[in-house]
Design a protein around this motif. Structure first.
Motif, mmCIF file in Angstrom:
data_model
loop_
_atom_site.group_PDB
_atom_site.id
_atom_site.type_symbol
_atom_site.label_atom_id
_atom_site.label_comp_id
_atom_site.label_asym_id
_atom_site.label_seq_id
_atom_site.Cartn_x
_atom_site.Cartn_y
_atom_site.Cartn_z
ATOM 1 N N VAL A 297 0.685 -0.905 -0.220
ATOM 2 C CA VAL A 297 -0.336 0.130 -0.176
ATOM 3 C C VAL A 297 1.059 1.034 -0.257
ATOM 4 O O VAL A 297 0.420 2.421 -0.384
ATOM 5 C CB VAL A 297 -0.962 -0.252 0.845
ATOM 6 C CG1 VAL A 297 -1.139 1.218 1.375
ATOM 7 C CG2 VAL A 297 -1.767 -1.261 1.421
ATOM 8 N N LEU B 231 -5.641 -2.371 -8.026
ATOM 9 C CA LEU B 231 -6.271 -2.822 -6.968
ATOM 10 C C LEU B 231 -6.892 -4.361 -7.306
ATOM 11 O O LEU B 231 -8.375 -4.110 -7.313
ATOM 12 C CB LEU B 231 -5.856 -2.846 -5.517
ATOM 13 C CG LEU B 231 -6.264 -3.865 -4.604
ATOM 14 C CD1 LEU B 231 -4.474 -4.935 -4.958
ATOM 15 C CD2 LEU B 231 -6.368 -3.375 -2.987
ATOM 16 N N ALA C 256 -7.353 0.723 0.868
ATOM 17 C CA ALA C 256 -6.342 1.384 -0.493
ATOM 18 C C ALA C 256 -7.025 2.344 -0.877
ATOM 19 O O ALA C 256 -6.973 3.432 -1.681
ATOM 20 C CB ALA C 256 -6.361 0.129 -1.745
ATOM 21 N N VAL D 271 -6.772 4.253 -5.006
ATOM 22 C CA VAL D 271 -6.358 3.375 -5.851
ATOM 23 C C VAL D 271 -8.213 3.263 -6.312
ATOM 24 O O VAL D 271 -8.532 2.369 -5.011
ATOM 25 C CB VAL D 271 -5.651 2.281 -4.804
ATOM 26 C CG1 VAL D 271 -5.392 0.903 -5.933
ATOM 27 C CG2 VAL D 271 -4.500 2.507 -4.618
#
Length: 291
Positions: A180, A189, A208, A213
């Motif tokens: 991370v 991800l 995340a 992300v």
């Protein structure tokens, strides 16, 4: 979509825009810790959402249930399905298994799973997912659970041939903070999480997402809690006449995405493949077995 099994969360999401302010407040509360949030008494459920008990009654009736008892019964069925271990699952299914050979029963179940799952997938979402994975400005990370980790490994093996910047994360949650730390805003991800969902994966997805992300989730028809963090989520049918869940449809989708990413960037992919083949051929250390 007519072949897809609808969960209570599906019903809540579908009817959300037509709900009153209080009903939306209740809906948000139910979805926050779904399905456990709906398993208390009607008073407990109402108090958790800061609404009245009549609001609870009205909303479950809007969803198509006769009353709160029927609503909770559906939640209990979903919860039982998602936490069943292999032994329980086998004992539940075996008495109902038809007399045909296991090969035929398996083939019928898998074919039905494929039909249900493909009927629920929006081609536009598939294309958007392939585009996201193929974006070379984004790094891609993959991981899964105890069983689904093998699917993450398979996906990774192909993606690292197609493009750079792909990382197969360790299966040990204690090492995930290190990954991370290296993730940048906009990175991708890819997570695999099916029933008996893993809390560590949900914590990873939440962290995340907080760091910008983008999450791509492969899960089952009941839907991993990670879904609330995912930009793209694929809920796939996994039931077969076995103590174990089937990964056939998940693997089909993974392979289709591999081709989708590969074909969209074929010139760069071909160049990378050629370089890889040259490495295999030029250095004895890298030679493939049998060559």
């Amino acid at each position: 979509m007519s072949h897809v099994i609808k969960t209570v969360s599906d019903m809540i999401t579908a009817g959300y825009e037509s709900m009153t302010r209080a009903e939306k407040q209740l809906a948000n509360s139910l979805l926050d810790s779904y399905p456990v949030s709906g398993l208390g008494s009607i008073t407990t459920v109402a108090e958790a959402a800061s609404v009245s008990t009549p609001t609870v009654v009205r909303m479950v009736q809007k969803l198509g249930f006769k009353g709160f008892t029927e609503f909770q019964g559906r939640l209990h069925q979903e919860l039982e399905a998602t936490i069943s271990n292999p032994i329980t699952k086998h004992e539940r299914m075996a008495p109902n298994a038809p007399g045909a050979h296991i090969l035929n029963r398996f083939a019928d179940a898998v074919t039905n799973n494929m039909r249900q799952s493909l009927g629920a997938i929006d081609p536009a979402e598939f294309d958007a997912t392939a585009k996201l994975i193929g974006d070379r400005k984004r790094n891609v990370y993959l991981t899964g659970g105890r069983i689904t980790g093998a699917l993450a490994e398979y996906f990774f093996t192909h993606l690292q041939v197609i493009r750079s910047g792909v990382t197969r994360m360790s299966t040990s949650p204690s090492s995930w903070p290190h990954y991370v730390l290296d993730m940048n805003k906009g990175d991708v991800l890819i997570l695999f999480d099916i029933r008996r969902y893993e809390r560590e994966l949900e914590a990873l997805a939440r962290t995340a997402t907080d760091n910008g992300v983008e999450i791509i989730l492969f899960t089952d028809i009941w839907g991993s809690p990670i879904g609330k963090y995912a930009r793209h989520s694929f809920r796939l049918s996994i039931e077969v006449p076995s103590a174990w869940d089937s990964s056939v449809v998940t693997l089909l989708l993974v392979e289709a995405l591999i081709e989708g990413v590969q074909s969209a960037h074929w010139d760069k992919t071909r160049e990378r493949m050629s370089m890889l083949e040259n490495l295999f051929e030029s250095t004895p250390l890298f030679r493939r077995p049998g060559s």
